[in-house]
Design a protein around this motif. Structure first.
Motif, PDB file in Angstrom:
ATOM      1  N   THR B  99      31.173  19.028  61.036  1.00  0.00           N
ATOM      2  CA  THR B  99      30.079  19.718  60.189  1.00  0.00           C
ATOM      3  C   THR B  99      30.401  19.995  58.657  1.00  0.00           C
ATOM      4  O   THR B  99      29.674  20.065  58.078  1.00  0.00           O
ATOM      5  CB  THR B  99      29.416  20.798  60.974  1.00  0.00           C
ATOM      6  OG1 THR B  99      30.671  21.887  61.141  1.00  0.00           O
ATOM      7  CG2 THR B  99      28.779  20.326  62.260  1.00  0.00           C
ATOM      8  N   GLY B 164      25.070  23.069  65.166  1.00  0.00           N
ATOM      9  CA  GLY B 164      24.496  21.751  63.958  1.00  0.00           C
ATOM     10  C   GLY B 164      25.345  20.481  64.462  1.00  0.00           C
ATOM     11  O   GLY B 164      25.014  19.648  63.526  1.00  0.00           O
ATOM     12  N   ALA B 167      22.662  17.686  65.184  1.00  0.00           N
ATOM     13  CA  ALA B 167      22.063  16.698  63.956  1.00  0.00           C
ATOM     14  C   ALA B 167      23.010  15.753  63.167  1.00  0.00           C
ATOM     15  O   ALA B 167      22.805  14.763  62.881  1.00  0.00           O
ATOM     16  CB  ALA B 167      21.502  17.701  62.855  1.00  0.00           C
ATOM     17  N   GLU B 170      23.779  12.620  65.286  1.00  0.00           N
ATOM     18  CA  GLU B 170      22.518  11.949  65.608  1.00  0.00           C
ATOM     19  C   GLU B 170      22.777  10.371  65.373  1.00  0.00           C
ATOM     20  O   GLU B 170      23.061   9.954  64.450  1.00  0.00           O
ATOM     21  CB  GLU B 170      21.383  12.119  64.667  1.00  0.00           C
ATOM     22  CG  GLU B 170      19.927  11.576  65.051  1.00  0.00           C
ATOM     23  CD  GLU B 170      19.640  12.408  66.430  1.00  0.00           C
ATOM     24  OE1 GLU B 170      19.428  13.627  66.272  1.00  0.00           O
ATOM     25  OE2 GLU B 170      19.354  11.863  67.401  1.00  0.00           O
TER      26      GLU B 170
END
Lengths: 273, 340
Positions: B99, B164, B167, B170
């Motif tokens: 991230t 996060g 996301a 993904e």
């Protein structure tokens, strides 16, 4: 000393800090010979074994195998040269199965590459055969070694060493924890090993066991050699005396008799009271 | 005299008695008992449904993934108390690299694994070099690693929880491997069973497995017959740490977030699962199958209590009592085994 000894020590010394564990020891053993290493507790027997089996390196002196100087970095090196050591209390791992113990460190394998695996069937079969040879019956070779008697464990350990082609068999007090009957079984195996041309170093503080099986005797005392004797040269009494530190004991005896006569010890006691 | 002894030794002992000397017996019997208990008490409240089964299998799987190598290490005679902290550390490594640094998932997971292997090797190296009990060495690592994780996480992100990840990853193919499902069964369960099979194979059927038993049974004796004792120990410490990194990857993918406090008490649960599974605390005896069933018991009790509707606060009381009973039972089995 006609034939070359299979294993030989020349002038070996070992120190632990300021403690002299061994000082200038020379000895050797030839094929088909039982060499007894005698001495009281703390005489340096264990240190000597550990040098021969690659656990310790001598601080001075050399180890020779078949006349060739060697430097064992680990017990593995010694094992690879055909020197097998059977330790008194550490011969077998009690909670491990008999066949797993038998092949520990030298496991048979089958398969290739990542599929190379411990050949359990082979291990079980060979263990069963070897146990049969020495007359030990078990229902299952995977049962823990703890289920065997002391004499049986010792015998299995010796059988293991012989199976793996030991040329030199170092036996650390193999009979001292055993009763007369069990001890005689072990001594018989040792005699059989000698007939097969194996050189045996038999460590003991039991003169009677040693004298029954030994061809030659080296006596250790406080890390020093009291000499090496052929069986014909020395009687069991003389050996016993040497082991107990003969000269030292005579001096002590004289001293104690002197003490009894003049009584300086007694007078000190009285003064103390 | 000798004859009598011999014939006494070859008396045939039945299958049942042999079964009774297996190390994992207590755990298997315990798992059956626990299952029957909850099937009766909570059977009509969803314990027996597919969803209910999955809920305890996932809990068991997450513990079991770590318990398998922990059991091997314990059979080898050592402890690793740092696996819980390792889960937290590995999770944060993945979360930060993915991230904050924008790394692909595989790179983050790879770094976590490499880090875990280094920590494991360090644990083993310190144990060997200092001769200190691994209990103490890895206890020190438990604290130090957790502290480093919290410290670095706050230093880099200013937080102790990093979200996060869902996301950010993904569509990453690795998601399927770590957080997917096969026929509705979470992949963690397959990782667990796969490791159990692998662990059992290594322990029972490889040379290395024989060394694990030998070193755990008697280090000096094993060294005397040429077993590379130190190498065996270091490899196993690396395996326990690596399993923690694997679990961290699964957890991070599953939850989509990492937390510095993940994995707390996992080290003790893994030891408990192993001990319930018949592993001897002093080493040299035990089985992977036992630890697998130990983990299964943990999962069933934790989720089973939830299904009964009883306050889940009571879970730990149950675990404590069970641990004690299992150890007592195992002692009896072991005495029986060594008497023949």
């Amino acid at each position: 000393m006609e034939a070359t000894p299979i294993i030989e020590l020349r002038g070996a010394s070992k120190y632990f800090g300021s403690v002299i564990a061994l000082e200038d020891i020379s000895m050797g053993v030839r094929a088909g010979e039982v060499m007894c290493l005698l001495g009281d507790n703390g005489a340096g027997k264990s240190t000597l074994i550990k040098i021969l089996s690659g656990v310790h390196r001598p601080d001075r002196g050399t180890v020779l195998v078949e006349g060739e100087e060697v430097d064992f970095a680990s017990p593995r090196d010694a094992i690879d040269r055909g020197i097998a050591t059977v330790y008194q209390d550490l011969a077998m791992i009690p909670l491990m199965g008999i066949s797993r113990n038998f092949f520990l460190g030298r496991e048979p394998t089958k398969g290739r590459g990542p599929f190379r695996r411990f050949d359990v069937k082979f291990a079980d079969r060979v263990t069963r055969e070897e146990l049969d040879k020495i007359g030990i019956k078990v229902r299952d070779t995977s049962q823990p070694v703890a289920t065997l008697s002391g004499g049986e464990r010792q015998s299995v350990a010796i059988a293991r060493a012989i199976y793996f082609g030991a040329k030199v068999l170092i036996l650390d007090e193999p009979t001292s924890a055993l009763g007369v009957k069990q001890a005689s079984i072990v001594l018989r195996y040792i005699a059989r090993a000698r007939e097969q041309g194996i050189a045996v170093i038999f460590i003991s503080h039991n003169v009677y066991h040693a004298y029954a099986i030994g061809d030659r005797f080296t006596v250790l005392n406080h890390g020093r050699s009291e000499g090496t004797f052929e069986k014909g040269e020395i009687s069991i009494q003389e050996l016993e005396k040497l082991m107990a530190g003969g000269a030292e004991l005579e001096r002590l005896e004289a001293e104690l008799q002197g003490t009894g006569a003049s009584g300086p010890g007694a007078s000190t006691d009285e003064a103390g009271v | 005299m000798t004859q009598a002894t011999v014939s006494e030794r070859i008396r045939d002992v039945g299958f049942l008695r042999r079964l009774l000397t297996r190390p994992e017996l207590a755990a298997v019997a315990g798992a059956v008992l626990v299952f029957v208990f909850f099937a009766i008490v909570a059977g009509d409240r969803g314990f027996l449904t597919f969803g209910g089964t999955m809920s305890y299998l996932v809990v068991a799987a997450q513990l079991g993934i770590v318990a398998v190598p922990v059991a091997l290490l314990m059979i080898n005679g050592e402890f690793d108390l740092s696996v819980g902290s390792m889960v937290g550390a590995a999770g944060i490594i993945i979360a930060i690299t993915v991230t904050e640094f924008g790394w692909p998932l595989f790179a983050g997971a790879l770094l976590a694994c490499v880090f875990a292997l280094l920590v494991g090797a360090f644990n083993g190296w310190v144990v060997i070099k200092t001769g200190l009990p691994s209990f103490i060495v890895t206890l020190a690592m438990l604290f130090a690693l957790r502290g480093l994780t919290i410290g670095f996480s706050r230093l880099i992100t200013g937080r102790t929880q990093i979200g996060g990840l869902g996301a950010a990853t993904e569509g990453d193919p690795l998601r399927v491997i770590f957080a997917g499902e096969i026929a509705g069964i979470p992949v963690a369960v397959f990782w667990w069973l796969g490791l159990a099979v692998l662990g059992t194979y290594v322990l029972q059927r490889t040379v290395f497995g024989n060394w694990i038993f030998g070193v755990g049974g008697d280090k000096v004796a094993a060294r005397n017959v040429g077993v590379p004792v130190n190498r065996v120990k270091v490899i196993l410490f690396m395996c326990t740490a690596l399993s923690a990194a694997l679990l961290a990857t699964i957890q991070v993918m599953d939850a989509g977030s990492a937390d510095v406090l993940r994995g707390q008490l996992l080290e003790l649960q893994a030891i408990a699962a192993s001990v319930i599974g018949g592993v001897l605390l002093t080493g040299g005896y035990g089985s992977v199958v036992g630890a697998v069933f130990g983990a299964l018991i943990f999962g069933m009790v934790q989720q089973g209590i939830f299904f009964t509707g009883v306050n889940t606060d009571w879970f730990l009381v149950f675990v404590g009592a069970m641990l004690l009973v299992a150890v007592l039972f195992n002692n009896v089995i072991r005495k029986r085994a060594s008497k023949g």
